[in-house]
Scaffold this motif. Structure first.
Motif, PDB file in Angstrom:
ATOM      1  N   ALA A 106       0.849  -1.188   0.000  1.00  0.00           N
ATOM      2  CA  ALA A 106       0.000   0.000   0.000  1.00  0.00           C
ATOM      3  C   ALA A 106       0.883   1.236   0.000  1.00  0.00           C
ATOM      4  CB  ALA A 106      -0.920   0.008   1.218  1.00  0.00           C
ATOM      5  N   SER A 107       0.348   2.309  -0.521  1.00  0.00           N
ATOM      6  CA  SER A 107       1.036   3.593  -0.521  1.00  0.00           C
ATOM      7  C   SER A 107       0.967   4.198   0.877  1.00  0.00           C
ATOM      8  CB  SER A 107       0.358   4.531  -1.523  1.00  0.00           C
ATOM      9  OG  SER A 107       0.916   5.819  -1.473  1.00  0.00           O
ATOM     10  N   THR A 108       1.853   5.141   1.158  1.00  0.00           N
ATOM     11  CA  THR A 108       1.808   5.861   2.433  1.00  0.00           C
ATOM     12  C   THR A 108       1.313   7.289   2.239  1.00  0.00           C
ATOM     13  OG1 THR A 108       4.116   6.522   2.187  1.00  0.00           O
ATOM     14  CG2 THR A 108       3.682   4.504   3.435  1.00  0.00           C
ATOM     15  N   SER A 109       0.889   7.625   1.029  1.00  0.00           N
ATOM     16  CA  SER A 109       0.470   8.988   0.712  1.00  0.00           C
ATOM     17  C   SER A 109      -0.860   9.337   1.368  1.00  0.00           C
ATOM     18  CB  SER A 109       0.347   9.164  -0.798  1.00  0.00           C
ATOM     19  OG  SER A 109      -0.142  10.446  -1.103  1.00  0.00           O
ATOM     20  N   SER A 110      -0.939  10.539   1.914  1.00  0.00           N
ATOM     21  CA  SER A 110      -2.183  11.011   2.523  1.00  0.00           C
ATOM     22  C   SER A 110      -2.947  11.947   1.588  1.00  0.00           C
ATOM     23  CB  SER A 110      -1.885  11.708   3.847  1.00  0.00           C
ATOM     24  OG  SER A 110      -1.038  12.818   3.620  1.00  0.00           O
ATOM     25  N   ARG A 111      -2.512  12.049   0.329  1.00  0.00           N
ATOM     26  CA  ARG A 111      -3.213  12.881  -0.648  1.00  0.00           C
ATOM     27  C   ARG A 111      -4.509  12.202  -1.076  1.00  0.00           C
ATOM     28  NH1 ARG A 111       0.471  15.700  -5.053  1.00  0.00           N
ATOM     29  NH2 ARG A 111      -1.439  16.914  -5.126  1.00  0.00           N
ATOM     30  N   ALA A 112      -5.477  13.006  -1.468  1.00  0.00           N
ATOM     31  CA  ALA A 112      -6.757  12.489  -1.942  1.00  0.00           C
ATOM     32  C   ALA A 112      -6.635  12.069  -3.405  1.00  0.00           C
ATOM     33  CB  ALA A 112      -7.836  13.544  -1.797  1.00  0.00           C
ATOM     34  N   PRO A 113      -7.198  10.914  -3.783  1.00  0.00           N
ATOM     35  CA  PRO A 113      -7.139  10.472  -5.177  1.00  0.00           C
ATOM     36  C   PRO A 113      -7.977  11.362  -6.088  1.00  0.00           C
ATOM     37  CG  PRO A 113      -7.972   8.720  -3.732  1.00  0.00           C
ATOM     38  CD  PRO A 113      -7.823   9.939  -2.913  1.00  0.00           C
ATOM     39  N   ILE A 114      -7.564  11.442  -7.341  1.00  0.00           N
ATOM     40  CA  ILE A 114      -8.318  12.188  -8.336  1.00  0.00           C
ATOM     41  C   ILE A 114      -9.456  11.329  -8.880  1.00  0.00           C
ATOM     42  CG2 ILE A 114      -8.195  13.205 -10.645  1.00  0.00           C
ATOM     43  CD1 ILE A 114      -5.387  14.108 -10.010  1.00  0.00           C
ATOM     44  N   ARG A 115      -9.192  10.039  -9.074  1.00  0.00           N
ATOM     45  CA  ARG A 115     -10.184   9.136  -9.662  1.00  0.00           C
ATOM     46  C   ARG A 115     -11.409   9.015  -8.772  1.00  0.00           C
ATOM     47  NH1 ARG A 115      -7.263   4.232 -12.615  1.00  0.00           N
ATOM     48  NH2 ARG A 115      -5.381   5.319 -13.250  1.00  0.00           N
ATOM     49  N   ALA A 116     -12.566   9.064  -9.397  1.00  0.00           N
ATOM     50  CA  ALA A 116     -13.811   8.876  -8.653  1.00  0.00           C
ATOM     51  C   ALA A 116     -14.065   7.391  -8.420  1.00  0.00           C
ATOM     52  CB  ALA A 116     -14.979   9.499  -9.411  1.00  0.00           C
ATOM     53  N   MET A 117     -13.689   6.558  -9.397  1.00  0.00           N
ATOM     54  CA  MET A 117     -13.880   5.118  -9.295  1.00  0.00           C
ATOM     55  C   MET A 117     -12.572   4.464  -8.855  1.00  0.00           C
ATOM     56  SD  MET A 117     -17.022   4.651 -10.211  1.00  0.00           S
ATOM     57  CE  MET A 117     -17.072   2.907 -10.460  1.00  0.00           C
TER      58      MET A 117
ATOM     59  N   LYS B 198      -9.138  -0.149   1.834  1.00  0.00           N
ATOM     60  CA  LYS B 198      -9.033  -0.427   3.259  1.00  0.00           C
ATOM     61  C   LYS B 198     -10.378  -0.147   3.915  1.00  0.00           C
ATOM     62  CE  LYS B 198      -6.066   2.099   5.431  1.00  0.00           C
ATOM     63  NZ  LYS B 198      -4.901   2.663   6.108  1.00  0.00           N
ATOM     64  N   GLN B 199     -10.976   0.991   3.576  1.00  0.00           N
ATOM     65  CA  GLN B 199     -12.329   1.307   4.008  1.00  0.00           C
ATOM     66  C   GLN B 199     -12.941   2.231   2.967  1.00  0.00           C
ATOM     67  OE1 GLN B 199     -11.280   3.241   7.760  1.00  0.00           O
ATOM     68  NE2 GLN B 199     -12.373   5.036   7.042  1.00  0.00           N
ATOM     69  N   PRO B 200     -14.041   1.817   2.344  1.00  0.00           N
ATOM     70  CA  PRO B 200     -14.653   2.645   1.313  1.00  0.00           C
ATOM     71  C   PRO B 200     -15.345   3.857   1.931  1.00  0.00           C
ATOM     72  CG  PRO B 200     -15.502   0.384   1.288  1.00  0.00           C
ATOM     73  CD  PRO B 200     -14.624   0.516   2.468  1.00  0.00           C
ATOM     74  N   PRO B 201     -15.449   4.951   1.285  1.00  0.00           N
ATOM     75  CA  PRO B 201     -14.757   5.313   0.058  1.00  0.00           C
ATOM     76  C   PRO B 201     -13.316   5.720   0.361  1.00  0.00           C
ATOM     77  CG  PRO B 201     -16.082   7.160   0.768  1.00  0.00           C
ATOM     78  CD  PRO B 201     -16.333   6.031   1.746  1.00  0.00           C
ATOM     79  N   ALA B 202     -12.474   5.662  -0.650  1.00  0.00           N
ATOM     80  CA  ALA B 202     -11.055   5.982  -0.469  1.00  0.00           C
ATOM     81  C   ALA B 202     -10.876   7.480  -0.267  1.00  0.00           C
ATOM     82  CB  ALA B 202     -10.254   5.512  -1.672  1.00  0.00           C
ATOM     83  N   GLN B 203     -10.357   7.870   0.872  1.00  0.00           N
ATOM     84  CA  GLN B 203     -10.081   9.274   1.160  1.00  0.00           C
ATOM     85  C   GLN B 203      -8.639   9.641   0.814  1.00  0.00           C
ATOM     86  OE1 GLN B 203     -12.519  11.367   2.257  1.00  0.00           O
ATOM     87  NE2 GLN B 203     -13.895   9.627   2.073  1.00  0.00           N
ATOM     88  N   HIS B 204      -7.748   8.633   0.835  1.00  0.00           N
ATOM     89  CA  HIS B 204      -6.317   8.851   0.602  1.00  0.00           C
ATOM     90  C   HIS B 204      -5.788   7.709  -0.264  1.00  0.00           C
ATOM     91  CE1 HIS B 204      -6.635  11.682   3.903  1.00  0.00           C
ATOM     92  NE2 HIS B 204      -7.152  10.732   4.642  1.00  0.00           N
ATOM     93  N   TYR B 205      -4.635   7.944  -0.867  1.00  0.00           N
ATOM     94  CA  TYR B 205      -4.000   6.865  -1.631  1.00  0.00           C
ATOM     95  C   TYR B 205      -3.614   5.716  -0.709  1.00  0.00           C
ATOM     96  CZ  TYR B 205      -3.751   9.923  -5.686  1.00  0.00           C
ATOM     97  OH  TYR B 205      -4.066  10.730  -6.741  1.00  0.00           O
ATOM     98  N   SER B 206      -3.381   5.996   0.561  1.00  0.00           N
ATOM     99  CA  SER B 206      -3.023   4.928   1.499  1.00  0.00           C
ATOM    100  C   SER B 206      -4.179   3.954   1.726  1.00  0.00           C
ATOM    101  CB  SER B 206      -2.557   5.518   2.827  1.00  0.00           C
ATOM    102  OG  SER B 206      -3.577   6.315   3.392  1.00  0.00           O
ATOM    103  N   ASP B 207      -5.395   4.327   1.313  1.00  0.00           N
ATOM    104  CA  ASP B 207      -6.535   3.412   1.410  1.00  0.00           C
ATOM    105  C   ASP B 207      -6.552   2.384   0.287  1.00  0.00           C
ATOM    106  OD1 ASP B 207      -7.424   4.783   3.648  1.00  0.00           O
ATOM    107  OD2 ASP B 207      -8.769   6.082   2.508  1.00  0.00           O
ATOM    108  N   TRP B 208      -5.760   2.623  -0.763  1.00  0.00           N
ATOM    109  CA  TRP B 208      -5.667   1.671  -1.873  1.00  0.00           C
ATOM    110  C   TRP B 208      -4.683   0.574  -1.495  1.00  0.00           C
ATOM    111  CZ3 TRP B 208      -5.058   4.811  -7.048  1.00  0.00           C
ATOM    112  CH2 TRP B 208      -6.191   5.585  -7.251  1.00  0.00           C
ATOM    113  N   GLN B 209      -5.122  -0.675  -1.548  1.00  0.00           N
ATOM    114  CA  GLN B 209      -4.265  -1.804  -1.220  1.00  0.00           C
ATOM    115  C   GLN B 209      -4.185  -2.740  -2.420  1.00  0.00           C
ATOM    116  OE1 GLN B 209      -5.953  -3.499   2.335  1.00  0.00           O
ATOM    117  NE2 GLN B 209      -5.056  -1.918   3.615  1.00  0.00           N
TER     118      GLN B 209
END
Length: 139
Positions: free
Chosen positions: A103-114, A122-133
């Motif tokens: 997983a990423s450690t970035s706390s930035r918000a993703p641009i992609r809506a999907m 990790k927990q929907p919806p993704a608030q940060h790139y770190s939520d993408w696993q």
């Protein structure tokens, strides 16, 4: 003259904003690509276990050189950095032991809506790139 300077500064500000968004979108695409490389490498490592004893790698370096076989297998060419932070990915530990994803450690918000294909949240919806696993769960 003052009006011209004002309009020029607005134009430059907008150009910088467009460039920043474009650069983040490119890093986001790279994050999805590199995360998918890790997920596929972990999958290949898991499925290629000798004698059918499936297990996850104990460390990410095991993906570079797997000496469990007679001929050394390599699942990644190198350990890739997280494009969002330019640091190493955070390994995600499996309940059975070993690393089953990154997983990423970035706390930035993703641009992609999907959420991109192959990404577990990790927990929907993704608030940060770190939520993408990027995980291979053995199925």
């Amino acid at each position: 003259m003052l009006l011209a300077v004002f309009l020029l500064s607005l134009g430059v500000g907008k150009a910088v904003d467009v460039y920043s968004t474009s650069a983040q979108r490119a890093r986001e695409d790279e994050l999805v690509h590199v995360g998918s490389l890790y997920r596929e490498a972990i999958k290949d490592y898991y499925l290629s276990a000798p004698n059918g004893q499936h297990r996850y790698p104990l460390q990410l370096e095991d993906l570079l050189k797997d000496s469990r076989h007679l001929v050394t297998r390599r699942y990644l060419r190198r350990l890739y950095q997280d494009p969002m932070t330019a640091k190493m990915f955070t390994p995600l530990l499996s309940p059975q032991g070993g690393i089953w994803g990154v997983a990423s450690t970035s706390s930035r918000a993703p641009i992609r809506a999907m959420t991109p294909a192959g990404v577990i949240l990790k927990q929907p919806p993704a608030q940060h790139y770190s939520d993408w696993q990027f995980v291979y769960d053995g199925t």
